[in-house]
Design a protein around this motif. Structure first.
Motif, mmCIF file in Angstrom:
data_model
loop_
_atom_site.group_PDB
_atom_site.id
_atom_site.type_symbol
_atom_site.label_atom_id
_atom_site.label_comp_id
_atom_site.label_asym_id
_atom_site.label_seq_id
_atom_site.Cartn_x
_atom_site.Cartn_y
_atom_site.Cartn_z
ATOM 1 N N LEU A 41 -2.391 0.258 -4.557
ATOM 2 C CA LEU A 41 -3.242 1.153 -3.776
ATOM 3 C C LEU A 41 -4.472 0.444 -3.235
ATOM 4 C CD1 LEU A 41 -3.198 4.472 -5.812
ATOM 5 C CD2 LEU A 41 -2.615 4.207 -3.415
ATOM 6 N N ARG A 42 -4.920 -0.570 -3.967
ATOM 7 C CA ARG A 42 -6.135 -1.282 -3.585
ATOM 8 C C ARG A 42 -5.869 -2.244 -2.435
ATOM 9 N NH1 ARG A 42 -7.975 -3.500 -8.891
ATOM 10 N NH2 ARG A 42 -8.312 -1.397 -9.658
ATOM 11 N N GLU A 100 -5.086 -3.964 0.968
ATOM 12 C CA GLU A 100 -5.342 -3.567 2.368
ATOM 13 C C GLU A 100 -4.063 -3.644 3.164
ATOM 14 O OE1 GLU A 100 -7.963 -2.144 3.872
ATOM 15 O OE2 GLU A 100 -8.541 -1.969 1.782
ATOM 16 N N PRO A 126 0.755 0.363 -9.624
ATOM 17 C CA PRO A 126 0.280 1.318 -8.610
ATOM 18 C C PRO A 126 -1.198 1.142 -8.247
ATOM 19 C CG PRO A 126 0.900 2.430 -10.662
ATOM 20 C CD PRO A 126 1.385 1.028 -10.755
ATOM 21 N N ILE A 127 -2.032 0.836 -9.235
ATOM 22 C CA ILE A 127 -3.472 0.713 -8.936
ATOM 23 C C ILE A 127 -3.720 -0.457 -7.993
ATOM 24 C CG2 ILE A 127 -5.764 0.329 -9.903
ATOM 25 C CD1 ILE A 127 -4.722 1.493 -12.505
ATOM 26 N N ARG A 173 0.841 -1.198 0.000
ATOM 27 C CA ARG A 173 0.000 0.000 0.000
ATOM 28 C C ARG A 173 0.876 1.248 0.000
ATOM 29 N NH1 ARG A 173 -5.161 0.445 2.188
ATOM 30 N NH2 ARG A 173 -6.034 2.495 1.733
ATOM 31 N N GLU A 174 1.898 1.237 0.880
ATOM 32 C CA GLU A 174 2.800 2.392 0.964
ATOM 33 C C GLU A 174 3.455 2.660 -0.387
ATOM 34 O OE1 GLU A 174 6.025 2.112 3.873
ATOM 35 O OE2 GLU A 174 7.257 3.331 2.525
ATOM 36 N N ILE A 215 1.023 4.294 -2.671
ATOM 37 C CA ILE A 215 0.837 5.716 -2.334
ATOM 38 C C ILE A 215 2.006 6.539 -2.876
ATOM 39 C CG2 ILE A 215 0.749 7.391 -0.444
ATOM 40 C CD1 ILE A 215 -0.628 5.156 1.223
ATOM 41 N N ARG A 216 3.225 6.022 -2.617
ATOM 42 C CA ARG A 216 4.400 6.757 -3.080
ATOM 43 C C ARG A 216 4.383 6.905 -4.600
ATOM 44 N NH1 ARG A 216 8.437 7.583 0.614
ATOM 45 N NH2 ARG A 216 8.213 6.521 2.609
ATOM 46 N N MET A 217 3.953 5.851 -5.289
ATOM 47 C CA MET A 217 3.898 5.933 -6.753
ATOM 48 C C MET A 217 2.852 6.951 -7.190
ATOM 49 S SD MET A 217 4.319 1.978 -7.942
ATOM 50 C CE MET A 217 5.942 1.323 -8.349
ATOM 51 N N ALA A 218 1.691 6.962 -6.519
ATOM 52 C CA ALA A 218 0.640 7.919 -6.874
ATOM 53 C C ALA A 218 1.129 9.341 -6.670
ATOM 54 C CB ALA A 218 -0.599 7.657 -6.025
ATOM 55 N N LEU A 219 1.995 9.531 -5.679
ATOM 56 C CA LEU A 219 2.484 10.882 -5.389
ATOM 57 C C LEU A 219 3.659 11.271 -6.278
ATOM 58 C CD1 LEU A 219 2.292 10.937 -1.505
ATOM 59 C CD2 LEU A 219 0.612 11.699 -3.177
ATOM 60 N N ILE A 276 11.559 3.861 -6.063
ATOM 61 C CA ILE A 276 11.134 2.760 -5.184
ATOM 62 C C ILE A 276 12.260 1.733 -5.068
ATOM 63 C CG2 ILE A 276 9.461 0.897 -4.859
ATOM 64 C CD1 ILE A 276 8.211 3.626 -4.501
ATOM 65 N N ALA A 330 6.521 8.966 -7.135
ATOM 66 C CA ALA A 330 7.758 8.185 -7.088
ATOM 67 C C ALA A 330 7.894 7.377 -8.368
ATOM 68 C CB ALA A 330 7.743 7.248 -5.885
#
Lengths: 393, 254
Positions: free
Chosen positions: A390-391, A393, A386-387, A299-300, A303-307, A314, A309
Motif C-alpha cells: 500500500l505504501r 508509489e 499488504p502494508i 499498489r493495486e 489495495i485488493r488485500m486491504a479490501l 491474488i 482479497a
C-alpha cells in the motif's frame, strides 16, 4: 471469489494495457503459429508424396552390385541365364529384365542428341507398365534375333524427329542404324524428377554393340506385399549361382517409400522442435512481463488485500491473467498458423491438413505455458506484504 | 466493538529493535466516533495497521467485534478485513482504471456476493455519499473530494463493524475535507463506529473523543464536549463559491 469473477478481473487486467498484452503474447502467437504451420505443411507434404508414390508402380524391385562391398567387381556378377533361373525358382517374380545403360549419340532426321541407351528384355515394358504413344514395345523375337529395333521415350522422339512421326523411321545409335518400333508416352512424375532423354533396345543387341556385361536386374512381382520376400530369394539364388555372398544389394519401391516417409517425418519433427523452442522462449517473455506487471501493480495488490482479497485470490488472479494471455496468443497463433498452412497448401496444390489434435494440443500447450510461466509472478504477487504494498508509489 | 489490551508492536529494523507501540489499552464502544492524534512517529499509523488487520501485533490482545484477532491466519485476517473493516485512506487508493461503481463493488466481490445484489448495494452506497450520478466515472474524472466519497462508499458497502480512516482529509482542500467530515458525522449518527487518524486538531474536534499518542504510548484520552458540526460549518462559513477551488494535484489515487 469464484472463477467467473477471477476471469473477469484477469480480463480487466489484460484489457487495461492492450498493446502491452498483445506484445507480451506475441511470442506465444508466433510459437503456436509456427508449430501449427510446420506440422500442417509437413503432414500435407507427406500426404502428397505418399499419394504420388502410390500412383507409381509399387511392386517393382532392382538388384545390383553392392558398391560398398569390399569384393572385386569383375563385371561377371550377372549373366542372362540368371534371369531365366530366378524366374524359374522364384515364382512370385512375374517379370524380370536385365538393365544395361550407356550414354550414346542418337541421330534422327531433325537433330542429334546425347541420350541414355538402355538395354532390356521385352519384360521391361510390363515391369514399368509403359504406356505406348505410338507402335509397340519390342518383342521377345526382336531380342532373340538381336534385331536393331528401338523404342524411344516421347521427349527424345520430339527432339530427334521434331513434329514428324518417329514410328517406322530410322535413327542411328553410335552410327548404327535402328528402326523405331514404338514411342513410350511421357509418364507423370509429380515429384518433379526429370529423367534424361532415353531409348530402349533389346539387351542382346545392346551387348553386341557395347559389351557383354549385365549391369543390374529389375523385376516385378504379383503384388507389392511379396516384393521384399521375392527380392530376398532372388539375391540368395544369385549368391549361390555365382558363389559370391554379400556382393548384391537390392531395393524395392516399397522400401524407398518407407524411407521417404521417414525422412519427411523426421524433417517435420526437427522443424517442429525448433518451433517448440520458440514457444518456450515466448513463455519466458510472458513470465518476464508478468513479473514487471506485478511490480508495477504492487499498489493495486495492496489495495485488493486491504479490501479483503486473500493471498489465494491474488495468486489466482495473476495466474488466470497469465493463462488467458497465453490462450489468447494460442488462439491468434492457431488462426495465423492454419491460415499460413492453408495459403502454402493452396500455392503448392497440397491438401491443407490442420488436424484437430494439433489444434487441441497447441491450445492445451499454450494454456500449460500460461500456468508454468505464470506461477512465479503470481506467487510473487500473492506473497506481498499488504502494508508495504500500500505504501508503494 | 474494539478492545485492545496491553498491545505492543516491535519492529526489527536491521539489527535494531524499534518499539512502535507499547502497553496500549483502548476500548471503543459500538457507535463511537474516535480521533487518534499525535505527531508523526507517535505510533498512530502502526495502531491503524494493527486495528485494520494489515499487520500482526507482537504482544497483548486485540478483540474486534467480540473476536480475538491476534493469532489469526493470513486468510482469516483477509476475511476480517473484508467483512469487519472499511478502510478510508489519505491517498484514496481507488483502482484508477475502474469506474466508481466497480471500485465500490470490489469488497463485495471478495465477499462472494452475487452480481445483482452487489450492484444494488453499490448504487445504494454511492447514493449515501451523494455520488449516484457519478457511478460510471473513473477516478481520473472525479475531484479529490468525490474520490474520497467513493472510497467511503467502498468502505461502507460490506456493513463493517468499524470504519478506519487514515488522514482522510489530508489530501483535500478545506471545503472538501469538511464535506468528508460531514459524511462521517452522518454515518456516525446512523450508528457507524469510526476511528479516524489525523494530525489536525480542527478535524479531531469533529469527533466525540480524541486519544493522543506519543512515542508509541497512549498519553491522553479526551472527551470532546461539543463536537464541531461539519454540515453547519459548511452552511455558515463556507458557502459554495467561496471555497478554495478543488485542488487537483497529481496525487496518486490508486
Amino acid at each position: 471469489m469464484n472463477l467467473l469473477e477471477s476471469v473477469r478481473v484477469a480480463l480487466e487486467g489484460i484489457m487495461t494495457s492492450k498493446l502491452r498484452s498483445f506484445l507480451t503474447t506475441l511470442g506465444i502467437v508466433i510459437g503456436i503459429a509456427a508449430v501449427i504451420a510446420v506440422v500442417a505443411i509437413g503432414q500435407g507434404g507427406r500426404a502428397v508424396l505418399m499419394s504420388e508414390m502410390e500412383k507409381m508402380v509399387t511392386n517393382i524391385f532392382a538388384i545390383f552390385v553392392d558398391w560398398r562391398s569390399d569384393k572385386q567387381v569383375t563385371g561377371r556378377e550377372f549373366d542372362l541365364s540368371d534371369v531365366a533361373a530366378i524366374k524359374d525358382k522364384v515364382p512370385e517374380v512375374t517379370h524380370l529384365s536385365p538393365v544395361n545403360q550407356i550414354m550414346s549419340d542418337i541421330r534422327g532426321p531433325k537433330d542429334q542428341k546425347l541420350a541414355q541407351v538402355i538395354g532390356v528384355s521385352s519384360d521391361y515394358s510390363y515391369i514399368r507398365k509403359f504406356n505406348m504413344k505410338e507402335g509397340h514395345f519390342f518383342t521377345e523375337e526382336d531380342d532373340a534375333g538381336e534385331r536393331r529395333v528401338a523404342v524411344l521415350d516421347e521427349e527424345l522422339a520430339v527432339q530427334v524427329f521434331g513434329r514428324a512421326s518417329a514410328l517406322a523411321n530410322k535413327i542411328t545409335i553410335a552410327n548404327t542404324p535402328f528402326l523405331v518400333v514404338g514411342v513410350v508416352a511421357k509418364g507423370e512424375s509429380a515429384l518433379g524428377f526429370s529423367e534424361n532423354p532415353r531409348l530402349y533396345i533389346p539387351i542382346s543387341t545392346w551387348q553386341v554393340m557395347f559389351n557383354s556385361q549385365v549391369q543390374e536386374l529389375e523385376g516385378s512381382t504379383s503384388a507389392k506385399e511379396n516384393v521384399n520376400e521375392a527380392m530376398g530369394q532372388a539375391v540368395k539364388l544369385l549368391e549361390r549361382r555365382h558363389q559370391t555372398p554379400g556382393k548384391y544389394t537390392s531395393v524395392s519401391m516399397e522400401q524407398e517409400m518407407q524411407a521417404a516417409n521417414k525422412i519427411t517425418g523426421i524433417m517435420t519433427l526437427v522443424i517442429g522442435a525448433i518451433a517448440g523452442i520458440s514457444l518456450f522462449v515466448g513463455g519466458i517473455g510472458v513470465m518476464n512481463i508478468m513479473l514487471v506487471s506485478v511490480t508495477e501493480r504492487t499498489r493495486e495488490i495492496g489495495i485488493r488485500m486491504a479490501l479483503g482479497a486473500t493471498r489465494r485470490d491474488i495468486l489466482v488472479q495473476f495466474l488466470i491473467e497469465s493463462i488467458m494471455l497465453c490462450l489468447l496468443g494460442g488462439i491468434i497463433g492457431m488462426a495465423l498458423g492454419a491460415g499460413g498452412a492453408y495459403l502454402i497448401a493452396k500455392l503448392a496444390k497440397w491438401p491443407p491438413l490442420v488436424s484437430w489434435w494439433t489444434a487441441l494440443l497447441a491450445f492445451a500447450f499454450s494454456g500449460a505455458i500460461g500456468v508454468i510461466f505464470g506461477l512465479l509472478p503470481a506467487n510473487k504477487a500473492a506473497r506481498l506484504n499488504p502494508i508495504e504494498a500500500l505504501r508503494r508509489e | 466493538m474494539i478492545k485492545v489490551i496491553n498491545l505492543g508492536k516491535v519492529y526489527q529494523a536491521g539489527t535494531q529493535q524499534v518499539v512502535a507501540l507499547a502497553d496500549v489499552n483502548l476500548s471503543i464502544r459500538p457507535g463511537e466516533f474516535v480521533a487518534v492524534m499525535g505527531p508523526s512517529g507517535s505510533g498512530k499509523s502502526t495502531l491503524m495497521n494493527l486495528l485494520g488487520c494489515l499487520d500482526t501485533l507482537t504482544s497483548g490482545s486485540y478483540q474486534l467485534d467480540g473476536m480475538e484477532v491476534s493469532g489469526m491466519s493470513d486468510t482469516e485476517q483477509a476475511q476480517v478485513r473484508n467483512l469487519k473493516i472499511g478502510f478510508v485512506f489519505q491517498a484514496f487508493n481507488l483502482l484508477p482504471r475502474m469506474t466508481a461503481m466497480r471500485n465500490v463493488e470490489l469488497p463485495m466481490i471478495y465477499a462472494g456476493i452475487a452480481p445483482r445484489e452487489r450492484a444494488r448495494r453499490a448504487v445504494q452506497a454511492l447514493e449515501r455519499v451523494g455520488l449516484k450520478e457519478r457511478m460510471s466515472h473513473r477516478p481520473s474524472e472525479l475531484s479529490g473530494g468525490q474520490i474520497q466519497r467513493v472510497s467511503i462508499a467502498r468502505a461502507l458497502v460490506n456493513n463493517p463493524a468499524v470504519i478506519l480512516a487514515d488522514e482522510p482529509t489530508g489530501n483535500l482542500d478545506t471545503r472538501s475535507g469538511e464535506e468528508i467530515m460531514a459524511i462521517f458525522q452522518e454515518l456516525n449518527r446512523g450508528g457507524a463506529t469510526i476511528v479516524l487518524v489525523t494530525h489536525e486538531r480542527e478535524i479531531g474536534l469533529h469527533t466525540a473523543r480524541i486519544v493522543y499518542f506519543r512515542d508509541g504510548r497512549l498519553v491522553d484520552d479526551e472527551n470532546v464536549s461539543a463536537p464541531l458540526d461539519a454540515r453547519e460549518l459548511l452552511n455558515a462559513n463556507m458557502p459554495a463559491g467561496q471555497s478554495p477551488g478543488i485542488i487537483e494535484s497529481g496525487e496518486e489515487c490508486g
